[in-house]
Design a protein around this motif. Structure first.
Motif, PDB file in Angstrom:
ATOM      1  N   ARG A 169      13.638   2.450  -0.955  1.00  0.00           N
ATOM      2  CA  ARG A 169      13.578   2.307   0.509  1.00  0.00           C
ATOM      3  C   ARG A 169      13.707   3.672   1.174  1.00  0.00           C
ATOM      4  O   ARG A 169      13.014   3.968   2.151  1.00  0.00           O
ATOM      5  CB  ARG A 169      14.669   1.370   0.995  1.00  0.00           C
ATOM      6  CG  ARG A 169      14.393  -0.085   0.719  1.00  0.00           C
ATOM      7  CD  ARG A 169      15.568  -0.941   1.123  1.00  0.00           C
ATOM      8  NE  ARG A 169      15.292  -2.360   0.979  1.00  0.00           N
ATOM      9  CZ  ARG A 169      16.226  -3.278   0.805  1.00  0.00           C
ATOM     10  NH1 ARG A 169      17.507  -2.936   0.747  1.00  0.00           N
ATOM     11  NH2 ARG A 169      15.883  -4.541   0.690  1.00  0.00           N
TER      12      ARG A 169
ATOM     13  N   ASN B 168      10.683   5.631   1.654  1.00  0.00           N
ATOM     14  CA  ASN B 168       9.734   5.012   2.581  1.00  0.00           C
ATOM     15  C   ASN B 168       8.905   3.873   2.009  1.00  0.00           C
ATOM     16  O   ASN B 168       7.800   3.620   2.479  1.00  0.00           O
ATOM     17  CB  ASN B 168       8.809   6.063   3.211  1.00  0.00           C
ATOM     18  CG  ASN B 168       9.562   6.980   4.138  1.00  0.00           C
ATOM     19  OD1 ASN B 168      10.465   6.539   4.846  1.00  0.00           O
ATOM     20  ND2 ASN B 168       9.219   8.254   4.110  1.00  0.00           N
ATOM     21  N   HIS B 169       9.423   3.185   1.013  1.00  0.00           N
ATOM     22  CA  HIS B 169       8.762   1.974   0.538  1.00  0.00           C
ATOM     23  C   HIS B 169       9.378   0.791   1.280  1.00  0.00           C
ATOM     24  O   HIS B 169      10.602   0.656   1.344  1.00  0.00           O
ATOM     25  CB  HIS B 169       8.914   1.812  -0.979  1.00  0.00           C
ATOM     26  CG  HIS B 169       8.198   2.869  -1.747  1.00  0.00           C
ATOM     27  ND1 HIS B 169       6.825   2.904  -1.865  1.00  0.00           N
ATOM     28  CD2 HIS B 169       8.660   3.959  -2.387  1.00  0.00           C
ATOM     29  CE1 HIS B 169       6.481   3.963  -2.567  1.00  0.00           C
ATOM     30  NE2 HIS B 169       7.569   4.626  -2.897  1.00  0.00           N
ATOM     31  N   ASP B 170       8.521  -0.027   1.853  1.00  0.00           N
ATOM     32  CA  ASP B 170       8.971  -1.140   2.698  1.00  0.00           C
ATOM     33  C   ASP B 170       9.310  -2.347   1.822  1.00  0.00           C
ATOM     34  O   ASP B 170       8.518  -3.260   1.657  1.00  0.00           O
ATOM     35  CB  ASP B 170       7.885  -1.483   3.716  1.00  0.00           C
ATOM     36  CG  ASP B 170       8.356  -2.453   4.776  1.00  0.00           C
ATOM     37  OD1 ASP B 170       9.566  -2.738   4.831  1.00  0.00           O
ATOM     38  OD2 ASP B 170       7.504  -2.925   5.550  1.00  0.00           O
ATOM     39  N   ILE B 171      10.505  -2.307   1.261  1.00  0.00           N
ATOM     40  CA  ILE B 171      10.990  -3.388   0.393  1.00  0.00           C
ATOM     41  C   ILE B 171      12.017  -4.171   1.198  1.00  0.00           C
ATOM     42  O   ILE B 171      12.930  -3.593   1.779  1.00  0.00           O
ATOM     43  CB  ILE B 171      11.644  -2.832  -0.890  1.00  0.00           C
ATOM     44  CG1 ILE B 171      10.629  -2.007  -1.679  1.00  0.00           C
ATOM     45  CG2 ILE B 171      12.211  -3.972  -1.739  1.00  0.00           C
ATOM     46  CD1 ILE B 171      11.231  -1.235  -2.841  1.00  0.00           C
ATOM     47  N   PHE B 172      11.840  -5.478   1.242  1.00  0.00           N
ATOM     48  CA  PHE B 172      12.833  -6.288   1.940  1.00  0.00           C
ATOM     49  C   PHE B 172      13.382  -7.351   1.012  1.00  0.00           C
ATOM     50  O   PHE B 172      12.769  -7.712   0.017  1.00  0.00           O
ATOM     51  CB  PHE B 172      12.284  -6.875   3.248  1.00  0.00           C
ATOM     52  CG  PHE B 172      11.139  -7.820   3.094  1.00  0.00           C
ATOM     53  CD1 PHE B 172      11.349  -9.192   3.101  1.00  0.00           C
ATOM     54  CD2 PHE B 172       9.839  -7.354   2.969  1.00  0.00           C
ATOM     55  CE1 PHE B 172      10.300 -10.074   2.972  1.00  0.00           C
ATOM     56  CE2 PHE B 172       8.783  -8.223   2.836  1.00  0.00           C
ATOM     57  CZ  PHE B 172       9.005  -9.594   2.833  1.00  0.00           C
TER      58      PHE B 172
ATOM     59  N   TYR C 254      13.442  -9.594  -4.078  1.00  0.00           N
ATOM     60  CA  TYR C 254      12.834  -8.485  -3.358  1.00  0.00           C
ATOM     61  C   TYR C 254      11.323  -8.677  -3.247  1.00  0.00           C
ATOM     62  O   TYR C 254      10.667  -9.145  -4.178  1.00  0.00           O
ATOM     63  CB  TYR C 254      13.108  -7.165  -4.086  1.00  0.00           C
ATOM     64  CG  TYR C 254      14.566  -6.823  -4.187  1.00  0.00           C
ATOM     65  CD1 TYR C 254      15.279  -6.384  -3.075  1.00  0.00           C
ATOM     66  CD2 TYR C 254      15.231  -6.935  -5.400  1.00  0.00           C
ATOM     67  CE1 TYR C 254      16.634  -6.068  -3.170  1.00  0.00           C
ATOM     68  CE2 TYR C 254      16.586  -6.616  -5.509  1.00  0.00           C
ATOM     69  CZ  TYR C 254      17.263  -6.184  -4.392  1.00  0.00           C
ATOM     70  OH  TYR C 254      18.592  -5.869  -4.492  1.00  0.00           O
TER      71      TYR C 254
END
Length: 176
Positions: free
Chosen positions: A45, A48-52, A58
């Protein structure tokens, strides 16, 4: 496997699935603790990886867009049909360009991704602001098409081919 390699492998797994991956699943896969996975996700994250997180695991909220240059030809009256065909199948027309024998590559950025964008573009063309770029090369021109998958690009190519708009690329064109 070091931490950086593991994080890259986690990212690859997240990119290749539409299903949530739990911390426990990932921990078992990489033979580390769930806490190590939580830390890896935090580092991804931060990069800048959009992991939610969901209650099931995940998910990566990044779609790797794919682009392809297509060579097409049609009349002025068919411009709207061509553009609507592309956006209706989930594509975005990033640009239009031609190869002029004297001036070289002449390109216009478009970013057309909806029927509303197509309508606005057509209004600009019909207003007389300018004529289509394809008119300086006897109707043939190129578009860079962006889509969310190779399958979507294939559907767009097939639809343009069925309408008679798609032209084969010559070897020299593929090099540009």
């Amino acid at each position: 496997m070091n931490g950086e390699q593991r994080r890259q492998a986690i990212l690859t797994q997240l990119q290749n699935t539409a299903q949530p991956l739990s911390g426990i699943q990932l921990a078992k896969c990489f033979q580390v603790s769930r806490q190590v996975i939580v830390q890896d996700i935090a580092l991804l994250r931060a990069a800048n990886h959009d992991i939610f997180s969901t209650n099931r695991g995940y998910l990566l909220n990044e779609r790797p867009d794919i682009t392809k240059v297509l060579k097409v030809s049609h009349t002025d009256e068919q411009i709207e049909e061509e553009l609507n065909t592309i956006v209706d199948l989930g594509g975005e027309v990033l640009d239009v360009f031609v190869y002029h024998r004297v001036y070289g590559k002449i390109q216009g950025l478009l970013s057309i991704h909806s029927r509303r964008n197509v309508k606005e573009f057509m209004q600009d063309i019909h207003s007389g602001k300018s004529s289509p770029l394809k008119n300086i090369t006897s109707n043939y021109h190129y578009h860079t098409i962006k889509a969310d998958s190779a399958e979507t690009l294939h559907l767009i190519e097939q639809a343009l081919k069925e309408k008679g708009f798609l032209l084969p690329m010559d070897d020299w064109e593929m090099e540009h």
